[in-house]
Design a protein around this motif. Sequence first.
Motif, PDB file in Angstrom:
ATOM      1  N   MET A  30      -1.647  11.696   2.067  1.00 51.16           N
ATOM      2  CA  MET A  30      -2.393  10.759   2.496  1.00 51.16           C
ATOM      3  C   MET A  30      -2.958   9.978   1.399  1.00 51.16           C
ATOM      4  N   SER A  31      -3.584  11.044   1.242  1.00 49.53           N
ATOM      5  CA  SER A  31      -4.892  10.928  -0.509  1.00 49.53           C
ATOM      6  C   SER A  31      -3.786  10.943  -1.219  1.00 49.53           C
ATOM      7  N   ILE A  32      -2.697  11.651  -2.162  1.00 50.27           N
ATOM      8  CA  ILE A  32      -1.690  11.238  -2.881  1.00 50.27           C
ATOM      9  C   ILE A  32      -0.961   9.794  -3.051  1.00 50.27           C
ATOM     10  N   VAL A  33      -0.662   9.476  -2.015  1.00 46.80           N
ATOM     11  CA  VAL A  33      -0.180   7.993  -1.195  1.00 46.80           C
ATOM     12  C   VAL A  33      -1.877   6.933  -1.647  1.00 46.80           C
ATOM     13  N   MET A  34      -2.310   6.686  -1.875  1.00 48.52           N
ATOM     14  CA  MET A  34      -4.002   6.085  -2.286  1.00 48.52           C
ATOM     15  C   MET A  34      -3.710   6.276  -3.340  1.00 48.52           C
ATOM     16  N   ALA A  35      -3.994   7.664  -3.831  1.00 50.61           N
ATOM     17  CA  ALA A  35      -4.763   7.476  -5.623  1.00 50.61           C
ATOM     18  C   ALA A  35      -3.400   7.197  -6.081  1.00 50.61           C
ATOM     19  N   ALA A  36      -2.232   7.877  -6.159  1.00 50.13           N
ATOM     20  CA  ALA A  36      -0.682   6.933  -6.721  1.00 50.13           C
ATOM     21  C   ALA A  36      -0.564   5.425  -6.619  1.00 50.13           C
ATOM     22  N   ALA A  37      -0.995   5.120  -5.682  1.00 49.60           N
ATOM     23  CA  ALA A  37      -0.743   3.811  -5.537  1.00 49.60           C
ATOM     24  C   ALA A  37      -1.741   3.152  -6.745  1.00 49.60           C
ATOM     25  N   TYR A  38      -3.043   3.610  -6.086  1.00 56.00           N
ATOM     26  CA  TYR A  38      -4.456   2.974  -7.106  1.00 56.00           C
ATOM     27  C   TYR A  38      -4.677   2.999  -8.434  1.00 56.00           C
ATOM     28  N   PHE A  39      -4.065   4.550  -8.940  1.00 56.33           N
ATOM     29  CA  PHE A  39      -4.099   4.782 -10.626  1.00 56.33           C
ATOM     30  C   PHE A  39      -2.968   4.232 -11.344  1.00 56.33           C
ATOM     31  N   ALA A  40      -2.180   4.132 -10.384  1.00 57.77           N
ATOM     32  CA  ALA A  40      -0.889   3.002 -11.001  1.00 57.77           C
ATOM     33  C   ALA A  40      -1.688   1.313 -11.615  1.00 57.77           C
ATOM     34  N   TYR A  41      -2.626   0.776 -10.416  1.00 61.32           N
ATOM     35  CA  TYR A  41      -2.716  -0.075 -10.847  1.00 61.32           C
ATOM     36  C   TYR A  41      -3.907  -0.696 -12.012  1.00 61.32           C
ATOM     37  N   ILE A  42      -4.454   1.380 -12.279  1.00 63.25           N
ATOM     38  CA  ILE A  42      -5.544   1.020 -13.310  1.00 63.25           C
ATOM     39  C   ILE A  42      -4.771   1.248 -14.368  1.00 63.25           C
ATOM     40  N   LEU A  43      -3.642   1.912 -14.153  1.00 62.32           N
ATOM     41  CA  LEU A  43      -2.822   1.728 -15.541  1.00 62.32           C
ATOM     42  C   LEU A  43      -2.497   1.054 -15.952  1.00 62.32           C
TER      43      LEU A  43
ATOM     44  N   ILE B  62      -6.525  -2.665  -1.031  1.00 63.93           N
ATOM     45  CA  ILE B  62      -7.730  -2.666   0.300  1.00 63.93           C
ATOM     46  C   ILE B  62      -6.394  -2.853   1.856  1.00 63.93           C
ATOM     47  N   ALA B  63      -5.551  -3.133   1.395  1.00 63.06           N
ATOM     48  CA  ALA B  63      -5.073  -3.410   2.563  1.00 63.06           C
ATOM     49  C   ALA B  63      -4.541  -2.189   3.128  1.00 63.06           C
ATOM     50  N   LEU B  64      -3.622  -1.128   2.022  1.00 60.27           N
ATOM     51  CA  LEU B  64      -3.070  -0.049   2.179  1.00 60.27           C
ATOM     52  C   LEU B  64      -4.209   1.448   2.765  1.00 60.27           C
ATOM     53  N   GLY B  65      -5.530   1.018   2.432  1.00 58.81           N
ATOM     54  CA  GLY B  65      -6.229   1.775   2.429  1.00 58.81           C
ATOM     55  C   GLY B  65      -6.573   1.487   4.173  1.00 58.81           C
ATOM     56  N   PHE B  66      -6.250  -0.011   4.590  1.00 59.90           N
ATOM     57  CA  PHE B  66      -6.176   0.222   6.494  1.00 59.90           C
ATOM     58  C   PHE B  66      -5.058   0.549   7.076  1.00 59.90           C
ATOM     59  N   LEU B  67      -4.194   0.545   6.095  1.00 52.66           N
ATOM     60  CA  LEU B  67      -3.499   1.234   6.780  1.00 52.66           C
ATOM     61  C   LEU B  67      -3.200   2.894   6.750  1.00 52.66           C
ATOM     62  N   LEU B  68      -3.479   2.446   6.268  1.00 51.98           N
ATOM     63  CA  LEU B  68      -3.412   4.666   6.125  1.00 51.98           C
ATOM     64  C   LEU B  68      -4.649   5.624   7.036  1.00 51.98           C
ATOM     65  N   THR B  69      -5.819   4.533   6.859  1.00 49.75           N
ATOM     66  CA  THR B  69      -6.616   4.816   8.133  1.00 49.75           C
ATOM     67  C   THR B  69      -6.175   4.772   9.021  1.00 49.75           C
ATOM     68  N   ALA B  70      -5.331   3.756   9.599  1.00 51.99           N
ATOM     69  CA  ALA B  70      -4.839   3.073  11.288  1.00 51.99           C
ATOM     70  C   ALA B  70      -3.779   4.198  11.054  1.00 51.99           C
ATOM     71  N   VAL B  71      -2.900   4.991  10.502  1.00 48.72           N
ATOM     72  CA  VAL B  71      -1.631   5.631  11.453  1.00 48.72           C
ATOM     73  C   VAL B  71      -3.183   7.220  11.749  1.00 48.72           C
ATOM     74  N   TYR B  72      -4.182   7.277   9.875  1.00 48.98           N
ATOM     75  CA  TYR B  72      -4.156   8.475  10.628  1.00 48.98           C
ATOM     76  C   TYR B  72      -4.849   9.121  11.884  1.00 48.98           C
ATOM     77  N   VAL B  73      -5.492   7.197  12.533  1.00 46.62           N
ATOM     78  CA  VAL B  73      -6.112   7.614  13.291  1.00 46.62           C
ATOM     79  C   VAL B  73      -5.371   7.738  14.804  1.00 46.62           C
ATOM     80  N   ARG B  74      -4.314   7.078  14.534  1.00 41.15           N
ATOM     81  CA  ARG B  74      -2.828   7.000  15.796  1.00 41.15           C
ATOM     82  C   ARG B  74      -3.000   8.228  15.477  1.00 41.15           C
ATOM     83  N   ARG B  75      -2.975   8.598  14.703  1.00 42.60           N
ATOM     84  CA  ARG B  75      -1.789  10.252  14.234  1.00 42.60           C
ATOM     85  C   ARG B  75      -2.588  11.100  15.596  1.00 42.60           C
ATOM     86  N   ALA B  76      -4.238  11.544  14.416  1.00 50.87           N
ATOM     87  CA  ALA B  76      -5.313  12.067  15.009  1.00 50.87           C
ATOM     88  C   ALA B  76      -5.608  11.976  16.732  1.00 50.87           C
ATOM     89  N   ASN B  77      -5.392  10.618  17.271  1.00 48.57           N
ATOM     90  CA  ASN B  77      -5.629  10.109  18.908  1.00 48.57           C
ATOM     91  C   ASN B  77      -4.029  10.815  19.688  1.00 48.57           C
TER      92      ASN B  77
END
Length: 99
Positions: free
Chosen positions: A26-39, A69-84
């Motif tokens: 999930m960190s790789i997905v978020m970082a790749a999306a963010y850096f692609a946007y910044i680049l 921002i929505a991707l960040g919330f989505l990844l958080t929701a996926v992690y919470v669901r998996r954790a729970n």
Amino acid sequence: MDLQTIQAHPAFRQLARERSRLGVAMSIVMAAAYFAYILTIAFWPRLLGHPLWDGTVITWGVLIGVGLIALGFLLTAVYVRRANSRFDRLNQLLMEDLR
């Protein structure tokens, strides 16, 4: 109960491995999306500066930024669901076995 006993337990190892994999992925997905946007902003700003449609001041860059921002919330929701679900079950199994 000592630390080595817990760390040697198969349920603990599986829990640690799965949590680590999910977190790294999930960190790789978020970082790749963010850096692609910044680049894109750095090297092709006109691409994101186009308005969504004629007559609006909202650009594709703003829409994609909100999408990040929505991707960040989505990844958080996926992690919470998996954790729970999966992680809590593995944790419960570990706790029962170590009693």
